[in-house]
Design an enzyme around this catalytic site. Structure first.
Site, mmCIF file in Angstrom:
data_model
loop_
_atom_site.group_PDB
_atom_site.id
_atom_site.type_symbol
_atom_site.label_atom_id
_atom_site.label_comp_id
_atom_site.label_asym_id
_atom_site.label_seq_id
_atom_site.Cartn_x
_atom_site.Cartn_y
_atom_site.Cartn_z
ATOM 1 N N ASN A 15 12.219 -1.095 -9.896
ATOM 2 C CA ASN A 15 11.031 -1.440 -9.111
ATOM 3 C C ASN A 15 9.803 -1.063 -9.937
ATOM 4 O O ASN A 15 9.475 0.118 -10.043
ATOM 5 C CB ASN A 15 11.075 -0.658 -7.779
ATOM 6 C CG ASN A 15 9.820 -0.856 -6.958
ATOM 7 O OD1 ASN A 15 9.016 -1.742 -7.235
ATOM 8 N ND2 ASN A 15 9.657 -0.027 -5.936
ATOM 9 N N TRP A 16 9.168 -2.072 -10.509
ATOM 10 C CA TRP A 16 8.045 -1.793 -11.417
ATOM 11 C C TRP A 16 6.753 -1.471 -10.661
ATOM 12 O O TRP A 16 5.760 -1.123 -11.264
ATOM 13 C CB TRP A 16 7.825 -2.983 -12.354
ATOM 14 C CG TRP A 16 8.974 -3.259 -13.290
ATOM 15 C CD1 TRP A 16 10.174 -2.579 -13.357
ATOM 16 C CD2 TRP A 16 9.052 -4.275 -14.299
ATOM 17 N NE1 TRP A 16 10.975 -3.121 -14.334
ATOM 18 C CE2 TRP A 16 10.313 -4.161 -14.929
ATOM 19 C CE3 TRP A 16 8.179 -5.276 -14.725
ATOM 20 C CZ2 TRP A 16 10.722 -5.009 -15.969
ATOM 21 C CZ3 TRP A 16 8.583 -6.133 -15.759
ATOM 22 C CH2 TRP A 16 9.835 -6.000 -16.375
ATOM 23 N N LYS A 17 6.784 -1.655 -9.357
ATOM 24 C CA LYS A 17 5.610 -1.378 -8.513
ATOM 25 C C LYS A 17 4.369 -2.080 -9.077
ATOM 26 O O LYS A 17 4.486 -3.175 -9.615
ATOM 27 C CB LYS A 17 5.412 0.129 -8.378
ATOM 28 C CG LYS A 17 6.682 0.849 -7.949
ATOM 29 C CD LYS A 17 6.431 2.241 -7.476
ATOM 30 C CE LYS A 17 7.753 2.937 -7.234
ATOM 31 N NZ LYS A 17 7.635 4.212 -6.587
ATOM 32 N N HIS B 75 10.399 -0.802 1.518
ATOM 33 C CA HIS B 75 10.161 0.358 0.650
ATOM 34 C C HIS B 75 9.190 1.298 1.352
ATOM 35 O O HIS B 75 8.281 0.851 2.051
ATOM 36 C CB HIS B 75 9.583 -0.119 -0.692
ATOM 37 C CG HIS B 75 9.553 0.963 -1.729
ATOM 38 N ND1 HIS B 75 8.595 1.945 -1.731
ATOM 39 C CD2 HIS B 75 10.373 1.222 -2.780
ATOM 40 C CE1 HIS B 75 8.837 2.767 -2.748
ATOM 41 N NE2 HIS B 75 9.908 2.351 -3.399
ATOM 42 N N GLU C 90 6.735 2.858 0.409
ATOM 43 C CA GLU C 90 5.316 2.596 0.121
ATOM 44 C C GLU C 90 4.800 1.413 0.937
ATOM 45 O O GLU C 90 3.648 1.380 1.346
ATOM 46 C CB GLU C 90 5.130 2.390 -1.393
ATOM 47 C CG GLU C 90 5.305 3.711 -2.131
ATOM 48 C CD GLU C 90 5.715 3.587 -3.580
ATOM 49 O OE1 GLU C 90 5.659 2.486 -4.139
ATOM 50 O OE2 GLU C 90 6.095 4.626 -4.148
ATOM 51 N N GLU D 164 16.509 6.063 0.120
ATOM 52 C CA GLU D 164 15.419 6.605 -0.680
ATOM 53 C C GLU D 164 14.683 7.688 0.118
ATOM 54 O O GLU D 164 13.742 7.371 0.867
ATOM 55 C CB GLU D 164 14.430 5.498 -1.047
ATOM 56 C CG GLU D 164 15.009 4.412 -1.910
ATOM 57 C CD GLU D 164 13.980 3.877 -2.890
ATOM 58 O OE1 GLU D 164 14.270 3.896 -4.087
ATOM 59 O OE2 GLU D 164 12.889 3.491 -2.465
ATOM 60 N N GLY E 97 9.075 9.212 -6.800
ATOM 61 C CA GLY E 97 7.938 9.421 -7.691
ATOM 62 C C GLY E 97 7.506 10.872 -7.807
ATOM 63 O O GLY E 97 6.438 11.168 -8.351
ATOM 64 N N SER F 80 13.460 9.409 -7.982
ATOM 65 C CA SER F 80 13.423 10.190 -9.225
ATOM 66 C C SER F 80 14.739 10.163 -9.998
ATOM 67 O O SER F 80 15.145 11.167 -10.592
ATOM 68 C CB SER F 80 13.000 11.641 -8.932
ATOM 69 O OG SER F 80 11.690 11.670 -8.400
ATOM 70 N N GLY G 90 12.146 3.637 -9.869
ATOM 71 C CA GLY G 90 10.748 3.336 -10.139
ATOM 72 C C GLY G 90 10.383 3.739 -11.553
ATOM 73 O O GLY G 90 10.561 2.984 -12.509
ATOM 74 N N GLY G 91 9.898 4.967 -11.709
ATOM 75 C CA GLY G 91 9.345 5.447 -12.987
ATOM 76 C C GLY G 91 10.233 5.181 -14.189
ATOM 77 O O GLY G 91 9.770 4.682 -15.218
HETATM 78 C C1 PEP Z 1 11.216 3.693 -6.068
HETATM 79 O O1 PEP Z 1 10.198 3.160 -6.406
HETATM 80 O O2 PEP Z 1 11.916 3.147 -5.223
HETATM 81 C C2 PEP Z 1 11.584 4.965 -6.672
HETATM 82 C C3 PEP Z 1 12.716 5.503 -6.319
HETATM 83 O O3 PEP Z 1 10.713 5.501 -7.579
HETATM 84 P P1 PEP Z 1 11.041 6.719 -8.612
HETATM 85 O O4 PEP Z 1 12.327 6.376 -9.305
HETATM 86 O O5 PEP Z 1 9.874 6.763 -9.521
HETATM 87 O O6 PEP Z 1 11.174 7.971 -7.784
#
Ligand code: PEP
Length: 271
Positions: free
Chosen positions: A9-11, A95, A97, A182, A188, A228, A249-250
């Protein structure tokens, strides 16, 4: 047997040149990764450019969100057909967010901002069915806030979210659904959920799916962990029986780290 999945997920990251560069790195770096399905979810603006890179590769494309109406006066929204036109096979829905939480880890996050993007259990349920009916494969997210975990509410919150998102779905509609657990406090933040606890909650999700849609559907459904996930913690997570991959994500923003996650997931599930 469930095929493991690693979804990036590049957000709201990557302009088009950066997105193309990242996609090329992932296509090249995952070329020899066996047994793991790979999905990248760039911003809407980069979908077509990334599709040009991924379309002849095993890497699939996903949107980060969509709106369930086919067209109309919905400024700033995007329809399932528009994602399909850009080459998307998958779409992330619900998600945290998008549910408005923005990674909030406690109750002092302003209440009025928590619904700024408006997704909730009811909209996620509508989106899930609309995505499937349009031919997209949803990756539907659920997870508790830190404050909910601290009050011992994790199981109730997650079960209720899963029941709500699956409400009214036929068994057939559920074939193309993936659920991502999640925990909001882990997204994040660098704070990963302990692997055995993540496994326990993913098992709970599978039990809820079995209750709603039968054991076979539950046994076939992929359940991901997100929060994470990094190269240094992925082995322990992917070794868990109930975790079928990751929503990342990251660590999906760097081709080498994302490809490490892909390789570990494929290896762990082949073993
Ligand atoms: C996400 O965006 O769904 C996520 C899990 O981000 P991260 O891996 O950065 O915690």
């Amino acid at each position: 047997m469930r095929i493991p999945m690693m979804a990036g997920n590049w957000k709201m990251n990557c302009d088009n040149p950066a997105a193309v560069e990242l996609a090329k790195g992932i296509v090249e770096g995952s070329a020899n990764a066996l047994g793991c399905e790979v999905i990248v979810c760039p911003p809407f603006t980069a979908l077509s450019a990334v599709n040009d890179v991924t379309k002849d590769s095993p890497v699939s494309l996903g949107g980060q969100n969509f709106f369930w109406k086919a067209d109309g006066a919905f400024t700033g929204e995007i329809a399932a057909d528009m994602l399909l036109c850009c080459g998307c096979e998958y779409v992330i829905i619900g998600h945290s967010e998008r549910r408005g939480r923005f990674g909030a880890t406690d109750e002092d996050f302003a209440e009025e901002l928590q619904s700024v993007f408006g997704d909730n259990d009811a909209t996620v349920s509508i989106k899930l069915k609309a995505a499937v009916d349009a031919g997209l494969k949803p990756i539907a997210c659920c997870g508790e806030l830190l404050s909910e975990r601290e009050k011992g509410m994790t199981d109730a919150i997650v079960s209720d979210q899963v029941r709500a998102m699956l409400d009214g779905c036929s068994e057939e509609q559920l074939h193309s659904v993936t659920i991502a657990y999640e925990p909001v406090w882990a997204i994040g933040t660098g704070e990963v959920c302990e692997a055995d606890e993540a496994n326990r909650v993913c098992g709970l999700i599978r039990a809820v799916v079995a209750e709603v849609a039968g054991q076979e559907t539950a046994d076939n459904m992929r359940i991901l962990y997100g929060g994470s996930v990094k190269p240094d913690n992925v082995e322990g997570l992917m070794a868990q029986a109930e975790i079928d991959g990751g929503l990342v994500g990251g660590a999906s923003l760097k081709a080498d780290s994302f490809c490490t996650l892909i390789e570990v997931a494929g290896r762990a599930k082949r073993a």
